[in-house]
Design a protein around this motif. Structure first.
Motif, PDB file in Angstrom:
ATOM      1  N   UNK A   1       0.755  -1.447 -11.014  1.00 18.07           N
ATOM      2  CA  UNK A   1       1.012  -0.507  -9.917  1.00 18.07           C
ATOM      3  C   UNK A   1       0.611   0.920 -10.312  1.00 18.07           C
ATOM      4  N   UNK A   2       0.902   1.304 -11.561  1.00 18.27           N
ATOM      5  CA  UNK A   2       0.511   2.619 -12.057  1.00 18.27           C
ATOM      6  C   UNK A   2      -1.017   2.717 -12.104  1.00 18.27           C
ATOM      7  N   UNK A   3      -1.673   1.654 -12.548  1.00 20.45           N
ATOM      8  CA  UNK A   3      -3.137   1.642 -12.583  1.00 20.45           C
ATOM      9  C   UNK A   3      -3.722   1.804 -11.175  1.00 20.45           C
ATOM     10  N   UNK A   4      -3.151   1.114 -10.201  1.00 20.79           N
ATOM     11  CA  UNK A   4      -3.640   1.234  -8.829  1.00 20.79           C
ATOM     12  C   UNK A   4      -3.408   2.647  -8.299  1.00 20.79           C
ATOM     13  N   UNK A   5      -2.273   3.243  -8.652  1.00 27.41           N
ATOM     14  CA  UNK A   5      -1.984   4.610  -8.237  1.00 27.41           C
ATOM     15  C   UNK A   5      -2.972   5.591  -8.876  1.00 27.41           C
TER      16      UNK A   5
ATOM     17  N   UNK B   1       2.309   6.187 -21.720  1.00 31.61           N
ATOM     18  CA  UNK B   1       3.294   7.235 -21.464  1.00 31.61           C
ATOM     19  C   UNK B   1       3.643   7.297 -19.975  1.00 31.61           C
ATOM     20  N   UNK B   2       2.639   7.176 -19.126  1.00 29.98           N
ATOM     21  CA  UNK B   2       2.888   7.205 -17.681  1.00 29.98           C
ATOM     22  C   UNK B   2       3.760   6.038 -17.242  1.00 29.98           C
ATOM     23  N   UNK B   3       3.427   4.838 -17.703  1.00 25.87           N
ATOM     24  CA  UNK B   3       4.194   3.649 -17.330  1.00 25.87           C
ATOM     25  C   UNK B   3       5.643   3.807 -17.777  1.00 25.87           C
ATOM     26  N   UNK B   4       5.839   4.307 -18.982  1.00 27.31           N
ATOM     27  CA  UNK B   4       7.192   4.490 -19.507  1.00 27.31           C
ATOM     28  C   UNK B   4       7.961   5.538 -18.699  1.00 27.31           C
ATOM     29  N   UNK B   5       7.331   6.666 -18.397  1.00 24.86           N
ATOM     30  CA  UNK B   5       7.988   7.729 -17.639  1.00 24.86           C
ATOM     31  C   UNK B   5       8.350   7.287 -16.224  1.00 24.86           C
ATOM     32  N   UNK B   6       7.451   6.545 -15.589  1.00 18.96           N
ATOM     33  CA  UNK B   6       7.646   6.176 -14.189  1.00 18.96           C
ATOM     34  C   UNK B   6       8.501   4.928 -14.007  1.00 18.96           C
ATOM     35  N   UNK B   7       8.607   4.120 -15.055  1.00 21.38           N
ATOM     36  CA  UNK B   7       9.351   2.858 -14.978  1.00 21.38           C
ATOM     37  C   UNK B   7       8.886   2.009 -13.795  1.00 21.38           C
ATOM     38  N   UNK B   8       7.587   1.934 -13.657  1.00 21.23           N
ATOM     39  CA  UNK B   8       6.946   1.104 -12.634  1.00 21.23           C
ATOM     40  C   UNK B   8       6.051   0.099 -13.344  1.00 21.23           C
ATOM     41  N   UNK B   9       5.717  -1.011 -12.691  1.00 19.28           N
ATOM     42  CA  UNK B   9       4.813  -1.985 -13.315  1.00 19.28           C
ATOM     43  C   UNK B   9       3.458  -1.347 -13.653  1.00 19.28           C
ATOM     44  N   UNK B  10       2.898  -1.780 -14.773  1.00 21.45           N
ATOM     45  CA  UNK B  10       1.631  -1.235 -15.256  1.00 21.45           C
ATOM     46  C   UNK B  10       0.526  -1.350 -14.206  1.00 21.45           C
TER      47      UNK B  10
ATOM     48  N   UNK C   1       0.847  -1.195   0.000  1.00 19.91           N
ATOM     49  CA  UNK C   1       0.000   0.000   0.000  1.00 19.91           C
ATOM     50  C   UNK C   1       0.883   1.245   0.000  1.00 19.91           C
ATOM     51  N   UNK C   2       1.965   1.212   0.749  1.00 18.44           N
ATOM     52  CA  UNK C   2       2.889   2.348   0.769  1.00 18.44           C
ATOM     53  C   UNK C   2       3.508   2.557  -0.610  1.00 18.44           C
ATOM     54  N   UNK C   3       3.846   1.474  -1.294  1.00 16.89           N
ATOM     55  CA  UNK C   3       4.426   1.590  -2.640  1.00 16.89           C
ATOM     56  C   UNK C   3       3.414   2.187  -3.622  1.00 16.89           C
ATOM     57  N   UNK C   4       2.156   1.777  -3.525  1.00 12.43           N
ATOM     58  CA  UNK C   4       1.116   2.345  -4.388  1.00 12.43           C
ATOM     59  C   UNK C   4       0.961   3.839  -4.096  1.00 12.43           C
ATOM     60  N   UNK C   5       0.990   4.203  -2.819  1.00 12.17           N
ATOM     61  CA  UNK C   5       0.917   5.613  -2.448  1.00 12.17           C
ATOM     62  C   UNK C   5       2.100   6.396  -3.000  1.00 12.17           C
ATOM     63  N   UNK C   6       3.280   5.812  -2.948  1.00 12.64           N
ATOM     64  CA  UNK C   6       4.470   6.447  -3.509  1.00 12.64           C
ATOM     65  C   UNK C   6       4.316   6.622  -5.017  1.00 12.64           C
ATOM     66  N   UNK C   7       3.811   5.605  -5.681  1.00 15.71           N
ATOM     67  CA  UNK C   7       3.594   5.675  -7.120  1.00 15.71           C
ATOM     68  C   UNK C   7       2.536   6.721  -7.455  1.00 15.71           C
TER      69      UNK C   7
END
Length: 77
Positions: free
Chosen positions: A44-48, A33-42, A9-15
């Motif tokens: 995780x970006x969706x949850x964020x 574009x967001x996934x590429x810029x953030x270099x985080x799993x897709x 949950x903390x990682x999702x909040x950070x993302x």
């Protein structure tokens, strides 16, 4: 198990913070574009994005086949 849950949950909040900053700096972006810029799993970006949407900080705009995400205050830009 609760330690794992809390850290995830903390990682999702950070993302979510990274998503907010990326949108603030770049304006509306699509998910790829967001996934590429953030270099985080897709996922995780969706949850964020869900986190920020729940906080009523995002708007979603359809542009042709693309769906863009923007901060509410930047939606008119």
């Amino acid at each position: 198990m609760s330690e794992i849950s809390n850290s995830y949950v903390a990682r999702i909040g950070e993302t979510a913070g990274l998503v907010w900053h990326a949108l603030h700096a770049n304006g509306p972006l699509n998910l790829s574009q967001l996934v590429k810029k953030l270099e985080r799993p897709r996922d995780e970006v969706m949850q964020a994005i869900g986190w920020l949407a729940r906080e009523d900080k995002l708007v979603f705009m359809d542009r042709g086949r693309a769906r863009l995400v923007a901060l509410k205050e930047q939606a008119g830009t």
